[in-house]
Design a protein around this motif. Structure first.
Motif, PDB file in Angstrom:
ATOM      1  N   SER A 167       0.813  -1.211   0.000  1.00 30.62           N
ATOM      2  CA  SER A 167       0.000   0.000   0.000  1.00 30.62           C
ATOM      3  C   SER A 167       0.850   1.266   0.000  1.00 30.62           C
ATOM      4  O   SER A 167       0.507   2.272  -0.596  1.00 30.62           O
ATOM      5  CB  SER A 167      -0.975   0.047   1.184  1.00 30.62           C
ATOM      6  OG  SER A 167      -1.857  -1.063   1.128  1.00 30.62           O
ATOM      7  N   THR A 168       1.966   1.214   0.710  1.00 28.81           N
ATOM      8  CA  THR A 168       2.937   2.305   0.712  1.00 28.81           C
ATOM      9  C   THR A 168       4.319   1.713   0.973  1.00 28.81           C
ATOM     10  O   THR A 168       4.464   0.489   1.097  1.00 28.81           O
ATOM     11  CB  THR A 168       2.576   3.354   1.777  1.00 28.81           C
ATOM     12  OG1 THR A 168       3.467   4.486   1.634  1.00 28.81           O
ATOM     13  CG2 THR A 168       2.713   2.802   3.176  1.00 28.81           C
ATOM     14  N   ILE A 169       5.343   2.550   1.059  1.00 30.24           N
ATOM     15  CA  ILE A 169       6.690   2.072   1.357  1.00 30.24           C
ATOM     16  C   ILE A 169       6.808   1.862   2.868  1.00 30.24           C
ATOM     17  O   ILE A 169       6.519   2.759   3.655  1.00 30.24           O
ATOM     18  CB  ILE A 169       7.746   3.077   0.868  1.00 30.24           C
ATOM     19  CG1 ILE A 169       7.664   3.227  -0.650  1.00 30.24           C
ATOM     20  CG2 ILE A 169       9.147   2.633   1.284  1.00 30.24           C
ATOM     21  CD1 ILE A 169       8.543   4.333  -1.212  1.00 30.24           C
ATOM     22  N   ASN A 170       7.204   0.667   3.272  1.00 31.85           N
ATOM     23  CA  ASN A 170       7.367   0.320   4.679  1.00 31.85           C
ATOM     24  C   ASN A 170       8.816  -0.058   4.950  1.00 31.85           C
ATOM     25  O   ASN A 170       9.463  -0.697   4.118  1.00 31.85           O
ATOM     26  CB  ASN A 170       6.462  -0.857   5.043  1.00 31.85           C
ATOM     27  CG  ASN A 170       4.993  -0.537   4.853  1.00 31.85           C
ATOM     28  OD1 ASN A 170       4.339  -0.042   5.750  1.00 31.85           O
ATOM     29  ND2 ASN A 170       4.468  -0.829   3.657  1.00 31.85           N
ATOM     30  N   ILE A 171       9.309   0.327   6.122  1.00 33.73           N
ATOM     31  CA  ILE A 171      10.690   0.033   6.495  1.00 33.73           C
ATOM     32  C   ILE A 171      10.712  -0.625   7.869  1.00 33.73           C
ATOM     33  O   ILE A 171      10.212  -0.063   8.850  1.00 33.73           O
ATOM     34  CB  ILE A 171      11.557   1.302   6.530  1.00 33.73           C
ATOM     35  CG1 ILE A 171      11.504   2.025   5.185  1.00 33.73           C
ATOM     36  CG2 ILE A 171      13.010   0.953   6.884  1.00 33.73           C
ATOM     37  CD1 ILE A 171      12.150   3.401   5.203  1.00 33.73           C
ATOM     38  N   GLU A 172      11.252  -1.822   7.933  1.00 37.45           N
ATOM     39  CA  GLU A 172      11.496  -2.486   9.204  1.00 37.45           C
ATOM     40  C   GLU A 172      12.968  -2.303   9.559  1.00 37.45           C
ATOM     41  O   GLU A 172      13.845  -2.462   8.708  1.00 37.45           O
ATOM     42  CB  GLU A 172      11.174  -3.975   9.107  1.00 37.45           C
ATOM     43  CG  GLU A 172       9.711  -4.287   8.907  1.00 37.45           C
ATOM     44  CD  GLU A 172       9.452  -5.777   8.888  1.00 37.45           C
ATOM     45  OE1 GLU A 172      10.410  -6.555   9.066  1.00 37.45           O
ATOM     46  OE2 GLU A 172       8.296  -6.171   8.682  1.00 37.45           O
ATOM     47  N   ARG A 173      13.235  -1.978  10.812  1.00 39.16           N
ATOM     48  CA  ARG A 173      14.628  -1.797  11.244  1.00 39.16           C
ATOM     49  C   ARG A 173      14.962  -2.866  12.274  1.00 39.16           C
ATOM     50  O   ARG A 173      14.689  -2.724  13.460  1.00 39.16           O
ATOM     51  CB  ARG A 173      14.825  -0.386  11.805  1.00 39.16           C
ATOM     52  CG  ARG A 173      14.746   0.671  10.726  1.00 39.16           C
ATOM     53  CD  ARG A 173      14.762   2.062  11.266  1.00 39.16           C
ATOM     54  NE  ARG A 173      13.548   2.360  12.018  1.00 39.16           N
ATOM     55  CZ  ARG A 173      13.288   3.547  12.547  1.00 39.16           C
ATOM     56  NH1 ARG A 173      14.154   4.528  12.395  1.00 39.16           N
ATOM     57  NH2 ARG A 173      12.168   3.774  13.206  1.00 39.16           N
ATOM     58  N   LYS A 174      15.527  -3.932  11.766  1.00 43.83           N
ATOM     59  CA  LYS A 174      15.882  -5.038  12.649  1.00 43.83           C
ATOM     60  C   LYS A 174      17.219  -4.739  13.315  1.00 43.83           C
ATOM     61  O   LYS A 174      17.914  -3.806  12.956  1.00 43.83           O
ATOM     62  CB  LYS A 174      15.901  -6.340  11.871  1.00 43.83           C
ATOM     63  CG  LYS A 174      14.531  -6.661  11.274  1.00 43.83           C
ATOM     64  CD  LYS A 174      14.452  -8.069  10.752  1.00 43.83           C
ATOM     65  CE  LYS A 174      13.043  -8.363  10.260  1.00 43.83           C
ATOM     66  NZ  LYS A 174      12.874  -9.759   9.836  1.00 43.83           N
ATOM     67  N   GLY A 175      17.551  -5.594  14.275  1.00 41.30           N
ATOM     68  CA  GLY A 175      18.713  -5.306  15.103  1.00 41.30           C
ATOM     69  C   GLY A 175      18.260  -4.693  16.413  1.00 41.30           C
ATOM     70  O   GLY A 175      17.065  -4.613  16.707  1.00 41.30           O
ATOM     71  N   TYR A 176      19.207  -4.247  17.211  1.00 43.50           N
ATOM     72  CA  TYR A 176      18.900  -3.683  18.527  1.00 43.50           C
ATOM     73  C   TYR A 176      20.106  -2.890  19.015  1.00 43.50           C
ATOM     74  O   TYR A 176      21.194  -2.920  18.416  1.00 43.50           O
ATOM     75  CB  TYR A 176      18.578  -4.804  19.527  1.00 43.50           C
ATOM     76  CG  TYR A 176      19.693  -5.823  19.655  1.00 43.50           C
ATOM     77  CD1 TYR A 176      20.752  -5.631  20.538  1.00 43.50           C
ATOM     78  CD2 TYR A 176      19.711  -6.961  18.845  1.00 43.50           C
ATOM     79  CE1 TYR A 176      21.794  -6.536  20.623  1.00 43.50           C
ATOM     80  CE2 TYR A 176      20.750  -7.874  18.918  1.00 43.50           C
ATOM     81  CZ  TYR A 176      21.786  -7.658  19.812  1.00 43.50           C
ATOM     82  OH  TYR A 176      22.819  -8.554  19.885  1.00 43.50           O
TER      83      TYR A 176
END
Length: 418
Positions: A167-176
């Motif tokens: 539906s739109t641009i999504n960004i997941e930021r994995k790590g910690y």
């Protein structure tokens, strides 16, 4: 991360229309692209004059807030101060406009493998140091360490972004990230919220946070931050509700923080009484000290990307594409050389680790890797590497980290790489 167009003069209107047309063509390609969008090349006019490796500076642009938890006498208050510091890192990292009210450009530069960014903040909190390195390119991952010896505070982490279209641009930021307080021998494990892009159709590109992020403390406290954006009927953009609770009693929060991460929020106790209102917009950022470009290492971000940044600031889209391609082609050639020689790029400041006991203990799932393995690589700051490099620099010697060459920047500028 928001799209910015140059000031429109009569003779610029044609360029603006061209940019809009190119933007919608880009969105169309994004919508049909299969895989991680971070590998997709964005149009030159969308590029920001900043590499992603510089994003680690947002963690410590308020050094006094970073070190504030170390000064508290109780674990509960320290957990609250850590939560407040974390909330202060969100505004400028995700805001669609800079401090002058000018719209930011949408797409930061993708770092190349081995790219580094070094700096320090100096104020009444003492000296706070920063070392960042792009430790992986496929998949992309950035590792960093920030520390303040005066107050015994250390922050170390790695971020592995993964972008996709739904539906739109999504960004997941994995790590910690792990925040450590020497004086109290405490650790706080921090995860990041998801980001989605709003305003694609209206050409008013702006990031919005969504989902949930956590701060898990080794002293038995957890902060849960829920993010929400403006809905069709009600709500405000950039909103959040954070609850801080003892792990054994999640249903009875000790504090509730509620507001907007780009504006202000209130702190309430467990009974709903307002204790404080925090104005995030009034926080003064401490300037980051970075070495002059001529004194920087060839791998340092601002030196490596200078020709590209100059072209972006000059609004010369043709030069942007040309200069950016030179760096990317040199990097591809460098990877080929390594592959032919059976070698692997040596990370300058970080070393890959098999596991992280602190994160395993503090993360709710007890796992540091994602289902797709995207953040399965763990990178730890290597103190021995850092000390060795510092010693060589003091003696005026070349760093022993890379004996063959120190940089893939411009080493094959004439060669055409397919």
């Amino acid at each position: 991360m928001s799209l910015q167009l140059a000031p429109v003069r009569c003779d610029d209107k044609r360029d603006e229309q061209h940019h809009k047309s190119a933007w919608f063509q880009f969105v169309k390609s994004v919508a049909t692209f299969k895989g991680d969008l971070t590998s997709l090349t964005a149009p030159p006019f969308l590029l920001a004059p900043q590499s992603i490796v510089e994003y680690s500076t947002y963690w410590a642009e308020h050094p006094n807030l970073l070190v504030a938890p170390a000064k508290e006498t109780t674990a509960e208050k320290r957990a609250l101060k850590v939560l407040q510091w974390f909330l202060s890192t969100l505004k400028h990292q995700h805001a669609s406009k800079d401090e002058n009210g000018k719209r930011k450009k949408m797409k930061p530069l993708n770092p190349f493998l081995g790219e580094i960014f070094l700096g320090k903040w100096q104020d009444n909190a003492g000296t706070t140091n920063l070392v960042t390195e792009q430790v992986s390119h496929h998949p992309p991952a950035t590792a960093f360490k920030i520390w303040n010896d005066t107050h015994g505070v250390k922050l170390e982490g790695h971020v592995a972004p993964k972008a996709y279209f739904s539906s739109t641009i999504n960004i997941e930021r994995k790590g910690y990230s792990i925040l450590h307080l020497d004086k109290h021998n405490e650790d706080y494990c921090i995860t990041m919220p998801k980001v989605h892009v709003e305003g694609i159709v209206t050409f008013q590109i702006a990031p919005e946070l969504s989902g949930v992020s956590y701060i898990h403390s080794s002293t038995g406290y957890t902060s849960r931050i829920n993010y929400s954006s403006k809905g069709w009927v009600k709500g405000k953009s950039n909103s959040f509700i954070a609850t801080l609770y003892a792990d054994e009693n999640e249903k009875e929060p000790l504090y509730v923080l509620e507001g907007r991460w780009n504006d202000s929020y209130t702190i309430k106790d467990g009974k709903g009484k307002i204790l404080e209102t925090v104005d995030l917009a009034s926080l003064q950022r401490t300037p980051l000290d970075v070495a002059p470009i001529e004194h920087q290492h060839p791998l340092e971000s601002r030196r490596a990307w200078k020709s590209v940044v100059d072209a972006i600031n000059a609004n010369d889209v043709f030069a942007v594409g040309h200069e950016k391609s030179k760096i990317e082609n040199a990097q591809r050639a460098l990877r080929r050389q390594e592959k032919d020689a059976g070698e692997v790029w040596s990370r300058r400041y970080f070393t890959r680790a098999e596991r992280d006991p602190v994160a395993e203990r503090l993360l709710v799932t007890g796992k540091t890797g994602g289902a797709d393995g995207h953040d399965a690589m763990i990178w730890k700051f290597d103190d021995e590497k850092y000390k060795r490099i510092m010693e060589y620099q003091q003696k005026g010697l070349k760093s022993p980290t890379h004996s063959r060459f120190d940089s893939g920047i411009g080493i094959i500028e004439i060669e055409t790489v397919s």
